[in-house]
Motif scaffolding. Sequence first.
Motif, short mmCIF file in Angstrom:
data_model
loop_
_atom_site.label_atom_id
_atom_site.label_comp_id
_atom_site.label_asym_id
_atom_site.label_seq_id
_atom_site.Cartn_x
_atom_site.Cartn_y
_atom_site.Cartn_z
N ALA A 1 -2.13 -43.83 5.62
CA ALA A 1 -3.54 -44.31 5.19
C ALA A 1 -3.56 -44.09 3.42
N VAL A 2 -2.95 -42.89 3.13
CA VAL A 2 -3.06 -42.77 1.74
C VAL A 2 -2.22 -43.68 0.90
N LEU A 3 -1.09 -44.04 1.46
CA LEU A 3 0.06 -44.81 1.11
C LEU A 3 -0.71 -46.29 1.04
N THR A 4 -1.39 -46.64 1.87
CA THR A 4 -2.26 -48.01 1.85
C THR A 4 -2.91 -48.08 0.70
N VAL A 5 -3.95 -47.15 0.58
CA VAL A 5 -4.82 -46.99 -0.55
C VAL A 5 -4.13 -46.97 -2.05
N GLY B 1 -2.11 -50.52 -6.95
CA GLY B 1 -1.02 -50.89 -7.58
C GLY B 1 0.11 -49.88 -7.97
N THR B 2 0.13 -48.66 -7.33
CA THR B 2 1.05 -47.80 -7.34
C THR B 2 2.54 -48.26 -6.96
N ASP B 3 3.45 -48.15 -7.43
CA ASP B 3 4.85 -48.77 -6.83
C ASP B 3 5.33 -48.08 -5.74
N GLU B 4 6.04 -48.64 -4.98
CA GLU B 4 6.31 -48.18 -3.46
C GLU B 4 7.07 -46.75 -3.46
N ALA C 1 6.97 -44.22 -5.41
CA ALA C 1 5.95 -43.06 -6.10
C ALA C 1 4.81 -43.06 -4.95
N ALA C 2 4.54 -44.07 -4.56
CA ALA C 2 3.38 -44.10 -3.58
C ALA C 2 3.80 -43.10 -2.34
N GLU C 3 5.04 -43.27 -1.83
CA GLU C 3 5.32 -42.59 -0.78
C GLU C 3 5.74 -41.17 -1.19
N MET C 4 6.01 -40.79 -2.14
CA MET C 4 6.08 -39.49 -2.68
C MET C 4 4.89 -38.79 -2.86
N ILE C 5 3.82 -39.40 -3.49
CA ILE C 5 2.29 -39.04 -3.63
C ILE C 5 1.77 -38.52 -2.35
N ALA C 6 1.95 -39.53 -1.31
CA ALA C 6 1.06 -39.40 -0.24
C ALA C 6 1.80 -38.33 0.62
N LYS C 7 3.00 -37.97 0.77
CA LYS C 7 3.74 -36.94 1.32
C LYS C 7 3.44 -35.77 0.74
N LEU C 8 3.40 -35.60 -0.69
CA LEU C 8 3.05 -34.11 -1.35
C LEU C 8 1.66 -33.82 -1.08
#
Lengths: 194, 194
Positions: free
Chosen positions: B129-133, B138-141, B143-150
């Motif tokens: 869900a965090v990844l989707t938002v 507009g976060t690139d892919e 980076a978004a995965e890393m942020i959501a997991k962290l």
Amino acid sequence: MGRWDPDARGRLERAALELFAEQGFADTTVPQITERAGLTTRTFFRYFADKREVLFSGEEELRERFIEIIRTAPADLTPVQLIRHGLEAAAETIFQPLLEYLRTWRAIVGSDGALRERALRKQELTIEAVLTVLRERGTDEPAAEMIAKLSNLVLQTAVGRWVAQPVAERPLVAFVEEVFEQLRSTVAGEPVHR
Amino acid sequence: MGRWDPDARGRLERAALELFAEQGFADTTVPQITERAGLTTRTFFRYFADKREVLFSGEEELRERFIEIIRTAPADLTPVQLIRHGLEAAAETIFQPLLEYLRTWRAIVGSDGALRERALRKQELTIEAVLTVLRERGTDEPAAEMIAKLSNLVLQTAVGRWVAQPVAERPLVAFVEEVFEQLRSTVAGEPVHR
């Protein structure tokens, strides 16, 4: 079939993986697996409690090998150097030869909610095992927890990208390094391209 | 019991949690829960598919509230600032009031393998869900995965330490900040005390 088969386990694993990939995990039965493997149902249950366990029985050995790498790492590494050393070595010696297996395995597990839950639990067991060996190495508790969790995050992310390559051009260790760099730049607060 | 009860759901949740804590999850039955809540089994099944769902039904709402915090965060934050903003706000507004509930909840879930697996799967849904938002922002892919997991790693670690305090002296937000600092120093490769 009555005689002792040195590779009964491997034959059952390969047959099960093929069938799960071909017709789905839910629609595959143990008799179908044993028929394809040319073995009896009784032999199947000598090795596995149920068809789900076929997908997870090898993990313990992988975990043990990974733990051994960390246990025998040089003592003077900082935590992040230790994870990096451990994951790069594991990528090359443990996971790289398993590309095709892991690609199929992840597709099967990803297709079923209960398998997904089990896989996540296995990741947690690996985190706990890493934590134990870090304590043995004398790493203090909060640092050990962070290292163990980060190593799982980096490995899972790298393996996901590695198996998603349409053609297996780049080795896993290159993805591990890339994910480390991304972790570093994200945590350091560097802006990303939008 | 025949009349409409505005808090039937809440009463069932409280009764279930009490019983799970007192006598164990496995040994608690739906009739025991409804008896303690003073409601019928039929009412129970209007709200929950089974006793396990009592422990997880509220998570969707928490997840929605957390996502809303990230969705409405200032656009110019770097990824790590965004996680930090989101987790600190969530700690104060969502989780802090739930200390006693979460403490009991984690003890129950931690005691049962299947519940543990389900809880991990719910964490994964939150990561997705965090990844989707983040994509919407507009976060690139990668980076978004890393942020959501962290963000999941930091939140789970901080909540674990917060509920483990014998006396609830420090607020969750203090643990979130501490875990962030530990993440930063670990990834930056600073040596730790042994």
